[in-house]
Design an enzyme around this catalytic site. Structure first.
Site, PDB file in Angstrom:
ATOM      1  N   HIS A 231       0.858  -1.196   0.000  1.00  0.00           N
ATOM      2  CA  HIS A 231       0.000   0.000   0.000  1.00  0.00           C
ATOM      3  C   HIS A 231       0.891   1.241   0.000  1.00  0.00           C
ATOM      4  CE1 HIS A 231      -2.602   3.119   1.741  1.00  0.00           C
ATOM      5  NE2 HIS A 231      -3.636   2.373   1.419  1.00  0.00           N
ATOM      6  N   ARG A 273      -2.667   1.217  -4.549  1.00  0.00           N
ATOM      7  CA  ARG A 273      -2.419  -0.215  -4.569  1.00  0.00           C
ATOM      8  C   ARG A 273      -2.607  -0.734  -5.994  1.00  0.00           C
ATOM      9  NH1 ARG A 273      -6.676  -2.496  -0.558  1.00  0.00           N
ATOM     10  NH2 ARG A 273      -7.730  -0.526  -0.984  1.00  0.00           N
ATOM     11  N   LYS A 276      -6.046  -0.434  -8.248  1.00  0.00           N
ATOM     12  CA  LYS A 276      -6.929   0.538  -7.608  1.00  0.00           C
ATOM     13  C   LYS A 276      -6.968   1.821  -8.432  1.00  0.00           C
ATOM     14  CE  LYS A 276      -8.119  -1.919  -4.054  1.00  0.00           C
ATOM     15  NZ  LYS A 276      -9.524  -2.306  -3.797  1.00  0.00           N
ATOM     16  N   ASP A 279      -5.581   8.450  -7.179  1.00  0.00           N
ATOM     17  CA  ASP A 279      -6.030   9.276  -6.060  1.00  0.00           C
ATOM     18  C   ASP A 279      -4.978  10.349  -5.826  1.00  0.00           C
ATOM     19  OD1 ASP A 279      -6.625  10.399  -3.544  1.00  0.00           O
ATOM     20  OD2 ASP A 279      -7.438   8.524  -2.766  1.00  0.00           O
ATOM     21  N   CYS A 281      -4.077  12.047  -3.291  1.00  0.00           N
ATOM     22  CA  CYS A 281      -3.268  12.034  -2.071  1.00  0.00           C
ATOM     23  C   CYS A 281      -1.992  11.231  -2.253  1.00  0.00           C
ATOM     24  CB  CYS A 281      -4.066  11.501  -0.889  1.00  0.00           C
ATOM     25  SG  CYS A 281      -4.370   9.721  -0.890  1.00  0.00           S
ATOM     26  N   TYR A 282      -2.010  10.261  -3.189  1.00  0.00           N
ATOM     27  CA  TYR A 282      -0.816   9.453  -3.410  1.00  0.00           C
ATOM     28  C   TYR A 282       0.248  10.209  -4.201  1.00  0.00           C
ATOM     29  CZ  TYR A 282      -3.498   5.691  -1.438  1.00  0.00           C
ATOM     30  OH  TYR A 282      -4.236   4.927  -0.571  1.00  0.00           O
ATOM     31  N   ASP A 383      -9.495  14.196  -4.462  1.00  0.00           N
ATOM     32  CA  ASP A 383      -9.013  12.868  -4.833  1.00  0.00           C
ATOM     33  C   ASP A 383      -8.908  12.727  -6.353  1.00  0.00           C
ATOM     34  OD1 ASP A 383      -9.158  10.190  -5.719  1.00  0.00           O
ATOM     35  OD2 ASP A 383     -10.532   9.557  -4.158  1.00  0.00           O
ATOM     36  N   ASP A 390     -11.349  18.536  -0.059  1.00  0.00           N
ATOM     37  CA  ASP A 390     -11.256  18.411   1.397  1.00  0.00           C
ATOM     38  C   ASP A 390      -9.855  18.811   1.839  1.00  0.00           C
ATOM     39  OD1 ASP A 390      -9.515  15.934   1.555  1.00  0.00           O
ATOM     40  OD2 ASP A 390     -11.239  15.057   0.531  1.00  0.00           O
ATOM     41  N   HIS A 393      -6.906  15.996   1.177  1.00  0.00           N
ATOM     42  CA  HIS A 393      -6.374  15.927  -0.181  1.00  0.00           C
ATOM     43  C   HIS A 393      -5.688  17.232  -0.586  1.00  0.00           C
ATOM     44  CE1 HIS A 393      -8.933  12.302  -0.481  1.00  0.00           C
ATOM     45  NE2 HIS A 393      -8.006  11.915  -1.344  1.00  0.00           N
TER      46      HIS A 393
END
Length: 454
Positions: A231, A273, A276, A279, A281-282, A383, A390, A393
């Protein structure tokens, strides 16, 4: 009796029905469609309009963030035990933008976090709650981001050290709180806090490397606990913690690189991951892991030589000094064998040492995803297209954007060339310390304060 033909006895085979797409496939196609529509629009508009689309909406972001410090709707009640995190996400984002808030608001935040500080050490998610390592990390990073004597002196380091010792487990892991979960995230947040506050010692790091090593998966990434799936968040946490304790060379770094860089997909952003969705945030969690790996070239080269792999990620000469001041093939482990002083200075040496020049991911592509797909023009980041903005993020998209902008810099404070900053150069953010995710200037202030005080 007439002879029966072969055609009559063997009816024609029917074609197999196409497989029904899975929920994961349908979701992936939908995200790709939304992202590619944005990219197609961008490609077909005039250059001046493209510049506007790529502009970081600084004023709107600051307005969105500042509003969150003054008032949050009742919907945020679910985050009542995460209030130091809200402080960190907001203040760190504002600092990345090179802005600040009025003194009264900063003073109120310091006083609030002091009420979250447990008499026996550590910070809780709110006044009167039990101390938790994750919210301790958020509170400490917030106070370092605010900076100044009042903020930094408010941290009771002796009590906090005692709290971390109580959370330490014989297997090397840490519990998040009394009777709480044990995972790689707890290891990182505990080690990060101890390192930046200059309270890291041999007792806290004992067996931590063994625990994190047991969480590296066959894919190369790191899971939350032994046997879990690799992850992005846990991979950053595990790698950063291993660097801070001087044991990064124990990980299989070439395999870790393979896994991390393959998480950047056709949308230009990172997924957390395998299989997936992308996103925003990654951009930090995966992008931050790559930024850390970028500085470990000597260890990675050695591991690749030892496994008879023929390529190298850098053309660094053999006589180039590594992070501990010896040869390029000396690991961090050797750098700390001389005593705890070197152990406590690993983070400082790490950020001030020369790095390989070329990033290991497509930094311009990631900036494109953040600015075009994650940014809301009215302020805040999200995201992915279709999701709401938010503070979480916003924090990690901006952190990832900063990493991208400085990913080619030889030195942490070197301004990047304009061609390496997507959009107008006014998009340039403050540089961060990639091990802690605090603005570099604030890290240096904290380092001087806590190391001089000792």
């Amino acid at each position: 009796m007439s002879e029966v033909s072969e055609k009559e006895t063997n009816p024609p085979a029917t074609e197999a029905a196409p497989p029904c797409p899975t929920v994961t496939q349908r979701d992936q196609w939908m995200v790709e469609s939304q992202v590619f529509q944005i990219y197609h629009l961008f490609a077909t508009i005039p250059p001046n309009a493209q510049t506007l689309m790529l502009e970081l909406q600084r004023d709107n972001h600051v307005q969105f963030l500042s509003k969150g410090l003054r008032h949050l709707s009742s919907a945020f009640s679910v985050l009542d035990s995460n209030r130091p995190w809200l402080c960190y996400w907001i203040f760190h984002s504002i600092a990345l933008l090179g802005e600040s808030v009025e003194d009264e608001l900063e003073d109120n935040t310091i006083e609030f976090l002091n009420r979250c500080q447990d008499p026996d050490g550590g910070y809780a998610g709110g006044p009167g709650q039990m101390p938790h390592i994750a919210t301790t990390y958020a509170a400490v990073n917030t106070l370092i981001t605010l900076g100044g004597q009042k903020s930094l002196a408010s941290i009771n380091r002796d009590k906090l050290h005692g709290f971390l010792r109580r959370m330490k487990q014989p297997n090397g892991g840490f519990r998040m709180h009394d009777d709480g979960e044990i995972d790689v995230r707890a290891c990182y947040t505990a080690i990060s806090v101890a390192s930046i506050l200059n309270i890291l010692d041999d007792e806290l790091i004992q067996n931590v490397g063994d625990y994190i090593l047991s969480c590296q998966t066959y894919e190369g990434g790191i899971g939350g606990e032994p046997g879990s799936e690799a992850h992005g968040g846990y991979t950053f946490c595990g790698l950063a913690a291993m660097i801070l304790i001087g044991e990064a060379s124990r990980l299989d770094l070439p395999r870790l690189i393979d896994w991390v860089v393959c998480r950047q997909g056709k949308e230009c952003g990172f997924q957390g991951r395998t299989n997936k969705l992308v996103d925003g945030c990654y951009s930090f969690w995966q992008g931050g892991a790559v930024a850390l790996l970028q500085r470990l070239y000597s260890i990675i080269d050695k591991q690749m030589e030892e496994t008879s792999q023929i390529f190298s990620i850098s053309n660094v000469s053999e006589d180039k000094e590594s992070l501990d001041g010896t040869s390029t093939h000396t690991t961090y482990r050797g750098a700390i064998e001389s005593g705890s002083t070197d152990l406590k200075n690993i983070a400082y040496k790490f950020i001030n040492e020369w790095r390989a020049q070329e990033p290991l991911f497509h930094s311009i592509a990631l900036q494109q995803y953040i600015l075009l797909c994650a940014q809301e023009q009215e302020g805040g980041l999200r995201d992915k297209p279709g999701k709401r903005r938010d503070h979480y993020h916003t924090c990690y998209c901006l952190s990832g954007l900063s990493l991208c902008q400085y990913s080619w810099s030889k030195h942490p404070n070197s301004p990047p060339l304009p061609k390496l900053v997507l959009g107008p150069y006014s998009n340039l953010l403050e540089p961060i310390h990639p091990l802690f995710n605090v603005v570099l200037e604030r890290y240096h202030e904290a380092h001087e304060f806590f190391f001089t005080e000792s």
